[in-house]
Design a protein around this motif. Structure first.
Motif, PDB file in Angstrom:
ATOM      1  N   THR A  53       0.835  -1.204   0.000  1.00 11.02           N
ATOM      2  CA  THR A  53       0.000   0.000   0.000  1.00 11.02           C
ATOM      3  C   THR A  53       0.865   1.247   0.000  1.00 11.02           C
ATOM      4  O   THR A  53       0.642   2.187  -0.778  1.00 11.02           O
ATOM      5  N   LEU A  54       1.868   1.261   0.879  1.00  5.39           N
ATOM      6  CA  LEU A  54       2.743   2.426   0.971  1.00  5.39           C
ATOM      7  C   LEU A  54       3.497   2.651  -0.337  1.00  5.39           C
ATOM      8  O   LEU A  54       3.674   3.793  -0.781  1.00  5.39           O
ATOM      9  N   GLU A  55       3.923   1.571  -0.971  1.00 10.34           N
ATOM     10  CA  GLU A  55       4.594   1.698  -2.269  1.00 10.34           C
ATOM     11  C   GLU A  55       3.638   2.245  -3.323  1.00 10.34           C
ATOM     12  O   GLU A  55       4.022   3.096  -4.146  1.00 10.34           O
ATOM     13  N   ALA A  56       2.394   1.756  -3.304  1.00  8.99           N
ATOM     14  CA  ALA A  56       1.424   2.196  -4.305  1.00  8.99           C
ATOM     15  C   ALA A  56       1.129   3.686  -4.178  1.00  8.99           C
ATOM     16  O   ALA A  56       1.037   4.399  -5.181  1.00  8.99           O
ATOM     17  N   VAL A  57       0.976   4.160  -2.932  1.00 10.35           N
ATOM     18  CA  VAL A  57       0.709   5.584  -2.724  1.00 10.35           C
ATOM     19  C   VAL A  57       1.907   6.420  -3.170  1.00 10.35           C
ATOM     20  O   VAL A  57       1.754   7.466  -3.813  1.00 10.35           O
ATOM     21  N   LEU A  58       3.117   5.957  -2.866  1.00  8.41           N
ATOM     22  CA  LEU A  58       4.310   6.668  -3.310  1.00  8.41           C
ATOM     23  C   LEU A  58       4.365   6.728  -4.836  1.00  8.41           C
ATOM     24  O   LEU A  58       4.772   7.742  -5.422  1.00  8.41           O
ATOM     25  N   SER A  59       3.941   5.638  -5.477  1.00  7.40           N
ATOM     26  CA  SER A  59       3.955   5.626  -6.947  1.00  7.40           C
ATOM     27  C   SER A  59       3.004   6.663  -7.523  1.00  7.40           C
ATOM     28  O   SER A  59       3.263   7.238  -8.583  1.00  7.40           O
ATOM     29  N   VAL A  60       1.883   6.913  -6.832  1.00  9.02           N
ATOM     30  CA  VAL A  60       0.935   7.931  -7.290  1.00  9.02           C
ATOM     31  C   VAL A  60       1.604   9.300  -7.290  1.00  9.02           C
ATOM     32  O   VAL A  60       1.569  10.038  -8.284  1.00  9.02           O
ATOM     33  N   TYR A  61       2.225   9.640  -6.156  1.00  9.81           N
ATOM     34  CA  TYR A  61       2.906  10.935  -6.063  1.00  9.81           C
ATOM     35  C   TYR A  61       4.054  11.034  -7.063  1.00  9.81           C
ATOM     36  O   TYR A  61       4.298  12.095  -7.653  1.00  9.81           O
ATOM     37  N   SER A  62       4.781   9.933  -7.258  1.00 14.67           N
ATOM     38  CA  SER A  62       5.925   9.939  -8.158  1.00 14.67           C
ATOM     39  C   SER A  62       5.489  10.173  -9.597  1.00 14.67           C
ATOM     40  O   SER A  62       6.041  11.021 -10.303  1.00 14.67           O
ATOM     41  N   VAL A  63       4.502   9.418 -10.058  1.00 14.19           N
ATOM     42  CA  VAL A  63       4.025   9.567 -11.436  1.00 14.19           C
ATOM     43  C   VAL A  63       3.400  10.939 -11.642  1.00 14.19           C
ATOM     44  O   VAL A  63       3.525  11.539 -12.717  1.00 14.19           O
ATOM     45  N   ALA A  64       2.740  11.454 -10.594  1.00 19.53           N
ATOM     46  CA  ALA A  64       2.132  12.787 -10.692  1.00 19.53           C
ATOM     47  C   ALA A  64       3.165  13.895 -10.631  1.00 19.53           C
ATOM     48  O   ALA A  64       2.846  15.063 -10.874  1.00 19.53           O
ATOM     49  N   GLY A  65       4.401  13.579 -10.287  1.00 17.64           N
ATOM     50  CA  GLY A  65       5.473  14.558 -10.251  1.00 17.64           C
ATOM     51  C   GLY A  65       5.465  15.451  -9.039  1.00 17.64           C
ATOM     52  O   GLY A  65       5.981  16.570  -9.086  1.00 17.64           O
ATOM     53  N   LEU A  66       4.880  14.981  -7.933  1.00 18.29           N
ATOM     54  CA  LEU A  66       4.783  15.784  -6.712  1.00 18.29           C
ATOM     55  C   LEU A  66       5.950  15.450  -5.794  1.00 18.29           C
ATOM     56  O   LEU A  66       5.906  14.504  -5.016  1.00 18.29           O
ATOM     57  N   VAL A  67       7.015  16.233  -5.892  1.00 16.27           N
ATOM     58  CA  VAL A  67       8.251  15.908  -5.195  1.00 16.27           C
ATOM     59  C   VAL A  67       8.095  16.001  -3.688  1.00 16.27           C
ATOM     60  O   VAL A  67       8.529  15.106  -2.952  1.00 16.27           O
ATOM     61  N   ASN A  68       7.507  17.106  -3.208  1.00 16.41           N
ATOM     62  CA  ASN A  68       7.365  17.279  -1.757  1.00 16.41           C
ATOM     63  C   ASN A  68       6.556  16.162  -1.132  1.00 16.41           C
ATOM     64  O   ASN A  68       6.898  15.639  -0.064  1.00 16.41           O
ATOM     65  N   GLU A  69       5.462  15.801  -1.798  1.00 14.97           N
ATOM     66  CA  GLU A  69       4.622  14.720  -1.279  1.00 14.97           C
ATOM     67  C   GLU A  69       5.378  13.385  -1.303  1.00 14.97           C
ATOM     68  O   GLU A  69       5.225  12.557  -0.401  1.00 14.97           O
ATOM     69  N   CYS A  70       6.176  13.178  -2.333  1.00 11.72           N
ATOM     70  CA  CYS A  70       7.003  11.966  -2.398  1.00 11.72           C
ATOM     71  C   CYS A  70       7.954  11.902  -1.208  1.00 11.72           C
ATOM     72  O   CYS A  70       8.102  10.857  -0.556  1.00 11.72           O
ATOM     73  N   GLU A  71       8.618  13.028  -0.926  1.00  9.12           N
ATOM     74  CA  GLU A  71       9.572  13.055   0.175  1.00  9.12           C
ATOM     75  C   GLU A  71       8.891  12.798   1.514  1.00  9.12           C
ATOM     76  O   GLU A  71       9.403  12.024   2.344  1.00  9.12           O
ATOM     77  N   GLU A  72       7.747  13.423   1.732  1.00  8.49           N
ATOM     78  CA  GLU A  72       7.012  13.225   2.989  1.00  8.49           C
ATOM     79  C   GLU A  72       6.615  11.763   3.160  1.00  8.49           C
ATOM     80  O   GLU A  72       6.783  11.183   4.237  1.00  8.49           O
ATOM     81  N   HIS A  73       6.081  11.179   2.097  1.00  5.48           N
ATOM     82  CA  HIS A  73       5.619   9.784   2.181  1.00  5.48           C
ATOM     83  C   HIS A  73       6.794   8.828   2.341  1.00  5.48           C
ATOM     84  O   HIS A  73       6.706   7.841   3.085  1.00  5.48           O
ATOM     85  N   PHE A  74       7.906   9.114   1.663  1.00  3.27           N
ATOM     86  CA  PHE A  74       9.104   8.288   1.769  1.00  3.27           C
ATOM     87  C   PHE A  74       9.622   8.290   3.206  1.00  3.27           C
ATOM     88  O   PHE A  74      10.008   7.234   3.746  1.00  3.27           O
ATOM     89  N   GLU A  75       9.613   9.461   3.840  1.00  7.73           N
ATOM     90  CA  GLU A  75      10.040   9.560   5.237  1.00  7.73           C
ATOM     91  C   GLU A  75       9.073   8.845   6.165  1.00  7.73           C
ATOM     92  O   GLU A  75       9.469   8.262   7.177  1.00  7.73           O
ATOM     93  N   GLU A  76       7.780   8.858   5.830  1.00  9.53           N
ATOM     94  CA  GLU A  76       6.784   8.133   6.631  1.00  9.53           C
ATOM     95  C   GLU A  76       7.044   6.634   6.575  1.00  9.53           C
ATOM     96  O   GLU A  76       6.883   5.920   7.572  1.00  9.53           O
TER      97      GLU A  76
END
Length: 875
Positions: A574-597
């Motif tokens: 699940t966590l990987e899937a959500v990160l993939s959403v932010y990554s494909v959408a190009g949302l860097v800040n959200e990617c970083e926050e989720h990666f740290e989570e």
């Protein structure tokens, strides 16, 4: 049988829809336009047993509640099991209502049935647990002269009531025997002793043993074994058990196998090693041959004491004494070592057995094969199996089932199918476990043709596949992007009566999800609600992936929020899937926050998570962050895979000898199945492409296809040459199309015929007919790439928005206009595939580039709009 993928599904919003009650009717999936109207233990009290002739039992015992068994004419005895009269009486009594007349049932049998016949009737009802009917018949017989119960019948009744925990009734019947003119013998006493013993009242069993001696009834071996068992289970101390053992021998009753096994059972439950050794030696000295139960208790005893080698010593004593142990004794010890994963000790027992002249059987080899397989020693599995085939131990279905499981879990999917053919050639009949294991392996490996053939084989044999077997077939078809075939398999499963499971639905969801067919996954989700199957983490993960691949980023995040609302705990996927959403959408800040989570949760981010982050950093020119993350992978001391993949990305493994390290990781990954493999390769190629390692990305794509992934990627014949990238991320699509275009250019330069139509498949399913298809991520990226490299040659046809095509004339014209490079180094290439050097640490990045989302022509406004939509969806 006509198979049609027809299943009507209502409710367009599956995530918000309530789950109705279970609908027992078969359900079918049909992706057609929706219409508006589619829709005690036992508790014992104080008791006292008075000793002496004719004295009664005085006690208060609470029995467990029993449901009344009503008359049921459908419960009839098996034809031919008993004589006609006995069978008729049993059926009449079975259909008798609670207040029905027993006398009327027995009138026609008066003086026809013997007491032995009645004993058969009681045994039948005892087997059914029907104590109420048995007791009514027994009370009636007590009042009659022609069928007064014998002691044998009293014994059956006491045993039956004892099994049901009705100790008060047991004692009552036992005490009635003298008044009914029935002499108590060792059998009636033993049955009552057993009734109390099995209900945990061993003190009463001991008192009854004393009473029967005073009544001049001599206990036999069965009596002593019953008392011993009751006392051993009830907790009588070891000295007390030895006292009983000595008493029986003093009485002239010779212990038998059951006696010794009962004592060994007590040793096992209490961890008495020395005592178990003493009992076993006494047993051998007495000439009693041990059985599998004996050795099981020995292994359990010494296993608890971490002294399994003691069992080997005892076996050697038997061998040296000329008393060769049975094969089962060695197998029990082998199984114990196998459960501990102790290969060296297990093989020591195996060689000890062979040296003693005891031939291994199929069970022996099965234990060792399973042990080697669990530890990943597949070459040893093959070698041992060959040794088994040349020996006298013939493999059976259980052996093949173990091999199928071992190689299926190890990723040797083709070998699993070969095993099945070998099994058929050897005339070994597969069972359902065999078929399930086979198709499960085919599902993981994407071997859809083999899965189909196995289902046909089952059909020829008249075997109805289980839901697990069909789930494997759905998985296999899904891995190959054969969506219609997966749907037919799902519908056929329900038509033949194999009920759909959560795993069946999830397999179908993930099949669609990998291709971004989110509308189809919504409909599967809807039918799950209709049949009352609750979504689990895997279901939600599939939906998130479907929405992400289909470009519905807001819906993907809404699904994640809905998952939390339903209190469904997210997992690593699940966590990987959500990160993939932010990554494909190009949302860097959200990617970083989720990666740290993910890190904060105590979970090591997978290689896929690192690749997503590397890709999004590279897209936004954040090279310092990319270098820092890559170094984090290289210095990871927990996972070798992270280190190898990090070095591969940097180019440290490009030479052939070092590339074997990369291939080793890829081969290990294969055991996890195509589902994980596809996500892994997509993210890895994505990172490589955006990091400028295009040649390396193409090499990794080649490794993926060699391992059976993306089987739909290339299709060619004389008329059409197509490439299907609808299940790829942007980087993978670019890599695949680059090779594809370069190959066609080389064909043109070599004078080969070009296809009449060159096609790029970017979307599959219902969205092929939608006007919004061209704006979906993969479609948009592919079209932009083709325009950049083959300007104006490729276009979306009016008849299908999921294809980008180019006619031969236009293709030939475009290829003719391409001029070779000035240095002549890449004269046959449209797309230059090389590995760019990494920007050195300290490369400055302008603040406006950090969150600009600049990649593939995507504007910062579009990325900002995406971020706003996603953040809005979380409130």
């Amino acid at each position: 049988m006509t198979l049609s993928p027809t299943l009507s599904i209502s409710r367009p919003s599956p995530l918000s829809a309530p789950i109705p009650k279970l609908n027992p009717k078969p359900h079918h999936l049909s992706f057609l336009p929706k219409t508006p109207d589619s829709s005690s233990r036992f508790l014992s009290g104080h008791r006292k047993l008075l000793s002496g002739q004719g004295e009664r039992l005085s006690f208060s015992v609470r029995a467990k509640p029993k449901d009344l068994i009503l008359g049921n004419p459908s419960v009839t005895v098996e034809k031919g099991k008993y004589s006609y009269d006995v069978e008729t009486l049993i059926n009449k009594l079975s259909s008798l209502p609670p207040r029905g007349s027993i006398a009327r049932c027995l009138d026609i049998f008066k003086n026809k049935l013997s007491l032995n016949d009645f004993a058969l009737v009681f045994k039948e009802f005892a087997a059914r647990g029907d104590w109420q009917r048995s007791l009514r018949l027994f009370k009636y017989m007590q009042r009659q002269i022609w069928c007064k119960p014998s002691e044998h019948i009293y014994t059956i009744m006491i045993s039956l009531l004892g099994r049901e925990g009705l100790l008060d009734k047991c004692a009552e019947i036992f005490e009635e025997m003298p008044s009914q003119g029935v002499i108590r013998s060792v059998f009636s006493y033993t049955s009552l002793i057993n009734a109390y013993g099995r209900n945990g009242q061993f003190e009463m069993s001991l008192q009854l043993l004393d009473r029967m001696k005073k009544d001049k009834v001599s206990p036999n071996i069965l009596t002593y074994n019953t008392v011993l068992n009751a006392c051993a289970r009830g907790g009588l101390d070891w000295e007390g058990l030895l006292g009983l053992f000595a008493e029986m021998r003093h009485e002239g009753v010779q212990p038998d196998l059951v006696t010794y096994n009962t004592l060994l059972s007590a040793c096992a439950s209490r961890g008495l090693g020395d005592e178990a050794e003493m009992v076993f030696r006494t047993m051998n000295e007495g000439g009693i041959v041990p059985d599998i139960t004996t050795y099981s208790y020995l292994v359990e005893t010494f296993g608890k004491l971490d002294k399994l080698e003691k069992v080997s010593e005892l076996l050697k004593e038997m061998e040296s004494g000329g008393n060769l142990p049975d094969i089962t004794s060695y197998n029990v010890l082998l199984e114990a070592y196998a459960q501990l994963g102790s290969i060296k000790e297990a093989m020591g027992v195996f060689r000890q057995m062979q040296e003693a002249g005891c031939m291994a059987n199929a069970a022996t080899y099965s234990i060792l094969l399973n042990l080697y397989g669990r530890l990943g020693r597949y070459d040893d599995v093959r070698e041992l199996f060959l040794e088994m085939k040349v020996s006298n131990a013939e493999p059976n279905a259980a052996t093949y089932n173990i091999l199928i499981q071992v190689f299926g879990e190890g990723g040797y999917f083709r070998e699993v199918v070969t095993l099945f053919h070998d099994m058929v050639e050897e005339n070994i009949e597969p069972n359902m476990e065999t078929y399930e294991g086979l198709i499960y392996a085919c599902g993981k490996g994407g071997l859809h043709e083999d899965a189909k053939n196995i289902l046909l084989h089952m059909n020829e044999k008249g075997i109805v596949p289980s839901s697990k077997a069909y789930t494997g077939a759905i998985e296999a078809y899904g891995q190959a992007a054969l969506y219609d075939e997966a749907l037919v398999a799902f519908n056929t499963m329900n038509e033949v009566g194999s009920r759909s499971s959560i795993e069946s639905f999830n397999s179908l969801i993930h099949a669609y999800a990998r291709g971004g067919l989110y509308k189809e996954t919504e409909q599967v989700l809807s039918i799950m609600g209709e049949v009352g199957i609750a979504l689990n983490a895997s279901s939600f993960n599939g939906m998130i992936e479907a929405f992400r691949q289909g470009g519905q980023f807001e819906e993907a995040i809404k699904t994640y929020i809905e998952m939390e609302k339903r209190r469904c705990d997210p997992d690593e996927c699940t966590l990987e899937a959500v990160l993939s959403v932010y990554s494909v959408a190009g949302l860097v800040n959200e990617c970083e926050e989720h990666f740290e989570e993910i890190k904060a949760s105590g979970t090591l981010p997978s290689v896929m998570c690192y690749c997503m982050m590397l890709a999004v950093y590279a897209k936004t020119d954040r090279w310092d962050d990319a270098n820092k993350l890559l170094n984090e992978m290289l210095t990871n001391r927990v996972s070798n895979i992270h280190q190898v993949m990090g070095q591969m990305i940097k180019g440290d493994y490009d030479d052939e000898s070092n590339w074997q390290m990369v291939e080793y990781v890829f081969d290990k990954l294969k055991s996890e199945g195509c589902g994980l493999g596809m996500r892994f390769y997509n993210t890895l190629i994505e990172a490589l492409w955006w990091l400028g390692q295009k040649q390396r990305a193409v090499q990794v794509l080649s490794e993926a296809t060699q391992r059976g992934l993306f089987p739909e990627l290339l299709r060619k014949n004389k008329l059409v040459r197509s490439i299907d990238v609808h299940r790829m991320w942007e980087g993978g699509a670019y890599a695949a199309m680059s090779v594809w275009l370069n190959d066609m250019h080389e064909m043109f330069l070599n004078g080969e015929d070009l296809p009449y139509v060159a096609t790029v498949v970017v979307v599959r399913g219902k969205m092929e007919k939608s006007s919004t298809t061209q704006d979906l991520p993969v479609a948009k990226a592919a079209y932009s790439f083709l325009q950049d490299n083959m300007s104006g040659a490729f276009n979306f046809p009016k008849w299908n928005n999921g294809r980008i095509i180019c006619q031969r004339s236009q293709l030939k014209k475009m290829l003719s206009s391409i001029e070779p490079s000035t240095d002549g180094s890449s004269s046959k290439s449209i797309c230059i595939l090389s590995n760019s050097p990494f920007p050195p640490p300290g490369t400055k990045t302008s603040p406006t580039d950090v969150d600009s989302g600049r990649y593939n022509g995507t504007s910062s406004d579009a990325t900002s709009r995406t971020r706003t939509e996603l953040l809005t969806s979380t409130f």
